[in-house]
Design a protein around this motif. Structure first.
Motif, PDB file in Angstrom:
ATOM      1  N   ALA A   8     -31.145  32.752   8.241  1.00 20.12           N
ATOM      2  CA  ALA A   8     -29.691  32.552   8.177  1.00 20.12           C
ATOM      3  C   ALA A   8     -29.355  31.068   8.350  1.00 20.12           C
ATOM      4  N   THR A   9     -30.028  30.423   9.314  1.00 16.55           N
ATOM      5  CA  THR A   9     -29.803  29.002   9.545  1.00 16.55           C
ATOM      6  C   THR A   9     -30.144  28.197   8.293  1.00 16.55           C
ATOM      7  N   PHE A  10     -31.250  28.579   7.666  1.00 14.47           N
ATOM      8  CA  PHE A  10     -31.683  27.856   6.477  1.00 14.47           C
ATOM      9  C   PHE A  10     -30.662  27.998   5.351  1.00 14.47           C
ATOM     10  N   VAL A  11     -30.167  29.203   5.162  1.00 14.73           N
ATOM     11  CA  VAL A  11     -29.152  29.419   4.126  1.00 14.73           C
ATOM     12  C   VAL A  11     -27.933  28.538   4.411  1.00 14.73           C
ATOM     13  N   ALA A  12     -27.487  28.528   5.681  1.00 11.08           N
ATOM     14  CA  ALA A  12     -26.336  27.698   6.045  1.00 11.08           C
ATOM     15  C   ALA A  12     -26.635  26.228   5.766  1.00 11.08           C
ATOM     16  N   PHE A  13     -27.855  25.817   6.086  1.00 11.65           N
ATOM     17  CA  PHE A  13     -28.215  24.414   5.891  1.00 11.65           C
ATOM     18  C   PHE A  13     -28.231  24.046   4.415  1.00 11.65           C
ATOM     19  N   VAL A  14     -28.752  24.950   3.576  1.00  7.12           N
ATOM     20  CA  VAL A  14     -28.786  24.671   2.135  1.00  7.12           C
ATOM     21  C   VAL A  14     -27.359  24.520   1.602  1.00  7.12           C
ATOM     22  N   ILE A  15     -26.467  25.399   2.051  1.00  9.35           N
ATOM     23  CA  ILE A  15     -25.069  25.289   1.615  1.00  9.35           C
ATOM     24  C   ILE A  15     -24.486  23.949   2.072  1.00  9.35           C
ATOM     25  N   LEU A  16     -24.724  23.617   3.334  1.00  3.18           N
ATOM     26  CA  LEU A  16     -24.198  22.369   3.886  1.00  3.18           C
ATOM     27  C   LEU A  16     -24.733  21.165   3.122  1.00  3.18           C
ATOM     28  N   PHE A  17     -26.017  21.155   2.881  1.00  3.48           N
ATOM     29  CA  PHE A  17     -26.644  20.015   2.202  1.00  3.48           C
ATOM     30  C   PHE A  17     -26.110  19.883   0.779  1.00  3.48           C
ATOM     31  N   THR A  18     -25.963  21.024   0.097  1.00  6.59           N
ATOM     32  CA  THR A  18     -25.438  20.996  -1.260  1.00  6.59           C
ATOM     33  C   THR A  18     -24.022  20.431  -1.273  1.00  6.59           C
ATOM     34  N   LEU A  19     -23.201  20.880  -0.329  1.00  5.73           N
ATOM     35  CA  LEU A  19     -21.830  20.360  -0.249  1.00  5.73           C
ATOM     36  C   LEU A  19     -21.849  18.855  -0.019  1.00  5.73           C
ATOM     37  N   ALA A  20     -22.718  18.414   0.905  1.00  6.65           N
ATOM     38  CA  ALA A  20     -22.751  16.996   1.262  1.00  6.65           C
ATOM     39  C   ALA A  20     -23.189  16.139   0.077  1.00  6.65           C
ATOM     40  N   VAL A  21     -24.085  16.689  -0.755  1.00  6.72           N
ATOM     41  CA  VAL A  21     -24.564  15.920  -1.900  1.00  6.72           C
ATOM     42  C   VAL A  21     -23.561  15.981  -3.046  1.00  6.72           C
ATOM     43  N   ALA A  22     -23.038  17.188  -3.297  1.00  3.38           N
ATOM     44  CA  ALA A  22     -22.279  17.386  -4.526  1.00  3.38           C
ATOM     45  C   ALA A  22     -20.775  17.200  -4.368  1.00  3.38           C
ATOM     46  N   ALA A  23     -20.220  17.558  -3.212  1.00  2.00           N
ATOM     47  CA  ALA A  23     -18.768  17.502  -3.086  1.00  2.00           C
ATOM     48  C   ALA A  23     -18.357  16.170  -2.471  1.00  2.00           C
ATOM     49  N   LYS A  24     -17.444  15.515  -3.154  1.00  2.00           N
ATOM     50  CA  LYS A  24     -17.020  14.207  -2.706  1.00  2.00           C
ATOM     51  C   LYS A  24     -16.116  14.344  -1.479  1.00  2.00           C
ATOM     52  N   VAL A  25     -16.381  13.566  -0.453  1.00  2.00           N
ATOM     53  CA  VAL A  25     -15.507  13.565   0.713  1.00  2.00           C
ATOM     54  C   VAL A  25     -14.476  12.465   0.498  1.00  2.00           C
TER      55      VAL A  25
END
Lengths: 164, 542
Positions: free
Chosen positions: B236-253
């Motif tokens: 579960a942690t890994f899934v959350a981390f993958v989502i987080l990492f993808t957002l951080a790379v792909a979604a502009k802050v």
């Protein structure tokens, strides 16, 4: 048989736990190292600053020129006052020395009577071409990159001199 | 070898026994995938702490500097935007996971006797998470951060009785400024993290003390936490981390413009997880506003905190907890509805281009005052921060700005930049009033279409225009249609007269134009050359 299956399951679980945590740790620490250790991108290419008029220079008589240069310090760009000793050498080449003695960084001055640069701190003496004549200074005066455009003297980056 | 090292430490600290007794704790046979959220939340908290520390290494916590240093992190440091992305999206993920954790516990009724204290500490941890979000929101010190916080502090200030004190505590009694910033930073970085850590410690201790809540009638033999449940938590942690990492790379802050308290066109919006509160506020007007802003949220918080004492029935199976399901469904629908309504009714940020179409295209057709303004722009080295053509854009690109300020604002800002834009790194422009007027009129006419004038206008002509402006030649003469008509218009002068004539005329007007009211001017060689040069550049037909 059932015992063996349960052993396999256990090994599989443990392998996954270590594997996934290794990936997570790597994905967090590697960017962190890059972030902390890599130098900042795109520093302004060495800007040339106008320091003064070279036509007024007399060969063999250094002149202290004042100029403003911008310094990039992280997220700050500061404009600071700097000086350089500018000399027209006998072969009419123009050089600009950093105003600090190469020994311990004191400000030296031009000794008109002896025609050399004298550092008041530990009496290092430099010749007109920047070489050490006497005293504790370990290397010749550091020079700024210079460029002459028409009458204007442009000063660039400071280059550290090699020990003589 | 490894064994010997472990034994050495075990002998001195008992660490191995401690880890083992933690990992090999008995958990109910009914434990499973639905109980992974707490671990994920803890992981996200630690990630936030890590990325937060990383950001702090390159962040200057004062207004203005904060903005510049964050911009430096995002644009110039390798991996900087990734770290910031992780921290930004991690905050949102944390809210999501903490709320999922809460929903699971609520749905299963795991808060019942003897786990009331665990639940209440958990609710306080949720409030902590929201407080992190609220205080962190200001730290980029861009327009979004500033205006969002203005609204927050106003809401806090409207609370009955406590309002004025809260406002003082948040440093907001004089508007959002350096004090508020310092308070928010201190809360976010020095108070909330250790407090949260302490509460997490208590929360985990209580979970361990009472054991993981079993399903009712779970009489199957207990199992160990490690490795099966740890495996589930890890996945579960890994899934959350993958989502987080993808957002951080792909979604502009977003990092908007530097906070501008005078920007009246800005429409502030809170972070998405506060939108429902924001929307609730719209239902209450006038004296009732405090109901929406303070009373309702406080009541909801209290109800949440006291849930274990409201629902005191015996443990039932999840499928039989229909009331809990109903309550949860109601809350989810209400929250979604309010949030959706807030999103839909958000007007687009006004981005009207007020490009001045009347602005001249070439520097030759600028009025003397405008061209003199260009001269002051060059003289004061505004270029270093504002461009054009700088590698490191510190101030806004003034030629491309869509919304221009009024001349009065500009002049006040030149004199005391920080009074209008707190924390702005801009130094005051120490020039006399007429020069500031010139600078202002230039900036009003400088746009993307004629941006090139900065590089094209020759310095001698610009200096001529500055002299022309400084000596108020426009009080009698017209150039490019600007100025009075007492004397002759000066476009085309150099076609009508020789250079020598013009120079002589400056020195002694009466001699060449008997009866003229023009006073003599004494210019030095350089000034004279600049003025004559300038007059020579003026287009003939006017």
């Amino acid at each position: 048989m059932e015992e063996l299956q349960s052993q396999d399951r256990r090994a599989f679980h443990i392998a996954f736990i270590y594997g996934l945590w290794a990936v997570i740790t790597g994905a967090l620490t590697i960017p962190a190292f890059v972030y902390l250790l890599f130098p900042p991108k795109a520093k302004t290419a060495s800007a040339w600053v106008e320091a003064g008029d070279v036509t007024q220079l007399r060969p063999g008589t250094p002149e202290e020129m004042v100029f403003r240069r911008t310094r990039v310090d992280g997220w700050k760009v500061t404009s600071e006052k700097s000086t350089a000793w500018v000399v027209k050498l006998p072969d009419s080449k123009v050089v600009a020395y950093s105003p600090q003695c190469t020994h311990l960084g004191c400000a030296y001055h031009w000794d008109e009577s002896n025609k050399n640069f004298l550092c008041p701190c530990h009496t290092s003496i430099f010749a007109l071409d920047g070489t050490v004549i006497s005293g504790p200074a370990p290397r010749p005066l550091d020079r700024f990159q210079v460029k002459v455009e028409g009458p204007k003297l442009l000063i660039g980056e400071l280059e550290r001199s090699e020990p003589s | 070898m490894t064994r010997r090292v472990i034994d050495w430490w075990e002998h001195r600290t008992g660490i191995e026994t401690a880890v083992k007794s933690f990992m090999l704790e008995d958990i109910p046979a009914s434990a499973g995938w639905h109980q992974v959220f707490g671990s994920v939340a803890l992981f996200l908290f630690m990630t936030q702490a890590f990325t937060g520390i990383m950001l702090a290494f390159n962040y200057a916590p004062t207004p203005g500097e904060a903005y510049n240093s964050l911009k430096f992190i995002v644009t110039e440091l390798t991996g900087g935007s990734l770290i910031r992305g992780l921290h930004h999206w991690g905050a949102s993920m944390m809210i999501v996971v903490v709320v999922l954790h809460l929903c699971q516990v609520f749905l299963y009724g795991a808060y019942k006797r003897p786990r009331e204290a665990t639940w209440m500490v958990g609710v306080v941890l949720l409030l902590m998470t929201l407080a992190f979000g609220l205080t962190g929101y200001l730290l980029p010190w861009d327009n979004r951060a500033y205006w969002g916080t203005v609204v927050t502090t106003q809401i806090a200030g409207s609370a009955p009785v406590a309002g004025p004190y809260l406002t003082r505590l948040l440093g907001g009694h004089d508007g959002v400024g350096v004090v508020t910033f310092a308070r928010f930073y201190a809360l976010h970085v020095t108070l909330l993290p250790p407090l949260t850590l302490l509460l997490i410690g208590i929360h985990v201790y209580l979970v361990r003390k009472h054991g993981v809540a079993p399903a009712p009638n779970d009489v199957a033999p207990k199992k160990r936490f490690y490795p099966e449940q740890v495996f589930k938590d890890t996945v579960a942690t890994f899934v959350a981390f993958v989502i987080l990492f993808t957002l951080a790379v792909a979604a502009k802050v977003p990092l908007e413009r530097l906070a501008d308290p005078t920007d009246t066109s800005y429409i502030p919006r809170p972070e998405w997880y506060f939108l429902f509160l924001f929307q609730t506020l719209k239902f209450f007007n006038g004296p009732l506003e405090v109901v929406g802003s303070v009373v309702l949220p406080t009541l909801a918080g209290l109800a949440l905190l006291l849930t274990p004492f409201i629902d005191r029935g015996i443990m039932k199976r999840v499928r039989e907890r229909t009331v809990a399901m109903g309550v949860l469904a109601f809350v989810v629908i209400g929250w979604s509805g309010l949030t959706a309504a807030a999103v839909i009714t958000t007007p687009k940020q006004a981005e009207v281009s007020v490009l001045d179409e009347s602005a001249p295209a070439d520097w030759q057709t600028f009025t003397p005052q405008e061209l003199a303004g260009l001269g002051y722009y060059r003289q004061e080295n505004c270029k270093v921060c504002h461009g054009p053509g700088v590698a490191k854009q510190i101030g806004p690109d003034l030629a491309s700005l869509k919304n221009r300020k009024t001349p009065a604002w500009m002049i006040a800002h030149f004199k005391h930049p920080q009074e209008l834009v707190p924390g702005s790194p801009m130094p005051p422009v120490n020039l006399p009033g007429s020069a500031l007027n010139a600078l202002t009129s230039f900036l009003l006419k400088w746009n993307t279409a004629n941006k090139k004038v900065f590089d094209e206008a020759p310095q001698t002509a610009v200096e001529g225009a500055m002299l022309y402006h400084k000596n108020s030649c426009g009080a009698c003469h017209q150039v490019n249609g600007a100025g009075q008509k007492m004397g002759p218009a000066l476009n085309g002068t150099t076609k009508r007269h020789t250079k020598q004539w013009i120079e002589d005329h400056f020195a002694n007007p009466q001699k060449l134009s008997p009866g003229t009211p023009m006073p003599p001017y004494k210019f030095n060689e350089r000034e004279m050359a600049a003025l004559v040069d300038y007059l020579g550049t003026l287009p003939e037909a006017q």
